[in-house]
Design a protein around this motif. Structure first.
Motif, short mmCIF file in Angstrom:
data_model
loop_
_atom_site.label_atom_id
_atom_site.label_comp_id
_atom_site.label_asym_id
_atom_site.label_seq_id
_atom_site.Cartn_x
_atom_site.Cartn_y
_atom_site.Cartn_z
N ILE A 35 -28.29 100.20 -16.22
CA ILE A 35 -27.18 99.44 -15.66
C ILE A 35 -26.46 98.67 -16.77
O ILE A 35 -27.09 98.07 -17.64
CB ILE A 35 -27.67 98.45 -14.59
N LEU A 36 -25.13 98.70 -16.71
CA LEU A 36 -24.29 97.92 -17.61
C LEU A 36 -23.41 97.01 -16.75
O LEU A 36 -22.63 97.49 -15.93
CB LEU A 36 -23.43 98.84 -18.47
N CYS A 37 -23.57 95.69 -16.92
CA CYS A 37 -22.85 94.70 -16.11
C CYS A 37 -21.73 94.06 -16.94
O CYS A 37 -21.88 93.85 -18.14
CB CYS A 37 -23.78 93.58 -15.66
N ALA A 38 -20.66 93.71 -16.26
CA ALA A 38 -19.57 92.96 -16.88
C ALA A 38 -19.10 91.90 -15.92
O ALA A 38 -19.30 91.99 -14.71
CB ALA A 38 -18.42 93.90 -17.25
N GLY A 39 -18.47 90.84 -16.45
CA GLY A 39 -17.91 89.80 -15.61
C GLY A 39 -18.69 88.51 -15.66
O GLY A 39 -19.42 88.22 -16.62
N MET A 40 -18.57 87.73 -14.60
CA MET A 40 -19.14 86.39 -14.56
C MET A 40 -20.66 86.38 -14.50
O MET A 40 -21.28 85.32 -14.62
CB MET A 40 -18.56 85.62 -13.37
N ALA B 236 -22.55 93.89 -29.18
CA ALA B 236 -22.98 92.55 -28.78
C ALA B 236 -23.56 92.51 -27.37
O ALA B 236 -23.69 91.43 -26.78
CB ALA B 236 -21.81 91.58 -28.89
N LEU B 237 -23.92 93.66 -26.81
CA LEU B 237 -24.52 93.69 -25.48
C LEU B 237 -25.78 92.82 -25.45
O LEU B 237 -26.55 92.78 -26.41
CB LEU B 237 -24.89 95.11 -25.07
N HIS B 238 -25.99 92.17 -24.31
CA HIS B 238 -27.19 91.35 -24.12
C HIS B 238 -28.09 92.08 -23.12
O HIS B 238 -27.74 92.27 -21.97
CB HIS B 238 -26.82 89.97 -23.57
N TRP B 239 -29.26 92.51 -23.59
CA TRP B 239 -30.18 93.27 -22.74
C TRP B 239 -31.10 92.30 -22.00
O TRP B 239 -32.01 91.72 -22.58
CB TRP B 239 -30.99 94.25 -23.58
N VAL B 240 -30.85 92.13 -20.72
CA VAL B 240 -31.70 91.26 -19.90
C VAL B 240 -32.97 91.99 -19.47
O VAL B 240 -33.99 91.36 -19.18
CB VAL B 240 -30.96 90.73 -18.66
N PRO C 278 -34.80 95.09 -21.32
CA PRO C 278 -34.68 95.98 -22.48
C PRO C 278 -34.67 97.46 -22.11
O PRO C 278 -35.55 97.96 -21.41
CB PRO C 278 -35.92 95.63 -23.31
N GLY C 279 -33.61 98.12 -22.57
CA GLY C 279 -33.47 99.54 -22.31
C GLY C 279 -33.04 99.89 -20.91
O GLY C 279 -32.79 101.07 -20.62
N ARG C 280 -32.91 98.88 -20.03
CA ARG C 280 -32.61 99.17 -18.62
C ARG C 280 -31.33 98.51 -18.14
O ARG C 280 -30.53 99.13 -17.45
CB ARG C 280 -33.78 98.70 -17.75
#
Length: 292
Positions: free
Chosen positions: A61-66, A91-95, A97-99
């Motif tokens: 999953i890749l999330c964007a926004g608030m 600069a992605l932040h992996w909450v 890891p790998g998922r």
């Protein structure tokens, strides 16, 4: 890992839209809900994401926004301007890891004040990458907080946020003018009169004039909402000087798109409507493919 299918989440303040995107970039399914960050508890995101995977597929999953704000799942630092897709991907932040990862927002450190965006960066960059707008252009994304982004060679060079939609909502619901602003907003004569009056400045006095014109019988009742909308959108549009950037890409739904197009035309510019959903898909897919 980042060359296969994935889930993209446009996770805003009040709404959330989930896309299942195939490896070739095709959108296979879309689900929109009112489960924005205001409907979430801080500890509930992991379970929420698990439920999304159960419904949409067990995919990264890749999330964007608030969701990346201090009110969201994790506060992700802003990427400074000029910003591009590669910078966001790096600069992605992996909450998880790998998922599961969150796209950073973008900050503009101007001379007078700073400005920030979360989520809009994916759309404006995606619009240029998909060829929906030129690589160097002025883009406008109306909404509660209207974003104006100056793009240079496919990068966000700088941007400005105007609280146009939020101020209209506050005036319509909570101000002295609320009882009068019951009509439907349309890009007609009253709206265009508001746009024209906005050019002269003195917004606060113009707003009270709506009340004064009503009680003295100077103007007919029923057009106040359209006039105030034109006054506020006009103030926003005139401040961007569209005559100096006559071609403006407008990432908007048909309703707001019609209002901003009319205001931009009245101010000497020309707006081209851009499909914001296609822009988001293009942007989030490029970020995913660029991710290390």
């Amino acid at each position: 890992m980042t060359d296969g299918a994935f889930l993209a989440i446009d996770w805003g303040t009040t709404n959330r839209r989930v896309y299942r995107i195939a490896a070739d970039g095709t959108v296979e399914a879309t689900v929109r809900t009112d489960r924005g960050i205001l409907a979430m508890e801080p500890a509930g995101y992991a379970d929420e994401v698990a439920a999304i995977r159960a419904e949409m597929g067990d995919l990264p999953i890749l999330c964007a926004g608030m969701v990346g704000s201090n009110r969201g799942w994790a506060e992700v630092p802003y990427l400074p301007c000029p910003a591009d897709i590669a910078g966001l991907a790096n600069a992605l932040h992996w909450v998880e890891p790998g998922r599961t990862a969150i796209v950073p927002g973008v900050a503009w450190h101007g001379t007078a004040h700073a400005d920030v965006m979360r989520g809009e960066e994916v759309q404006v960059l995606g619009a240029t990458l998909a060829g929906l707008t030129p690589a160097t252009a002025l883009l406008c994304q109306p909404g509660t907080h209207c974003k104006w982004a100056w793009m240079e060679d496919g990068r966000i060079d700088r941007f400005t946020t105007a609280m146009t939609g939020e101020i209209f909502s506050l005036v319509q619901r909570h101000s002295l003018l609320a009882a009068q602003m019951t009509g439907t907003v349309a890009a007609g004569d009253a709206f265009l009169r508001g746009v024209a009056d906005a050019q002269g400045g003195d917004l606060l006095a113009r707003l009270f004039g709506v009340r004064a014109d009503f009680v003295t019988g100077r103007t007919p009742a029923g057009d106040e909402a359209s006039y105030v909308s034109g006054l506020l959108i006009g103030t926003d549009v005139w401040a961007r000087r569209p005559a100096e950037a006559p071609a403006i890409g407008l990432l908007a739904d048909p309703v707001l798109g019609a209002l901003y197009s009319a205001a931009i035309a009245a101010a000497g510019g020309r707006a081209t409507l851009v499909d914001s959903h296609s822009a988001f898909i293009a942007g989030i897919t490029h970020i995913w493919r660029h991710a290390a």
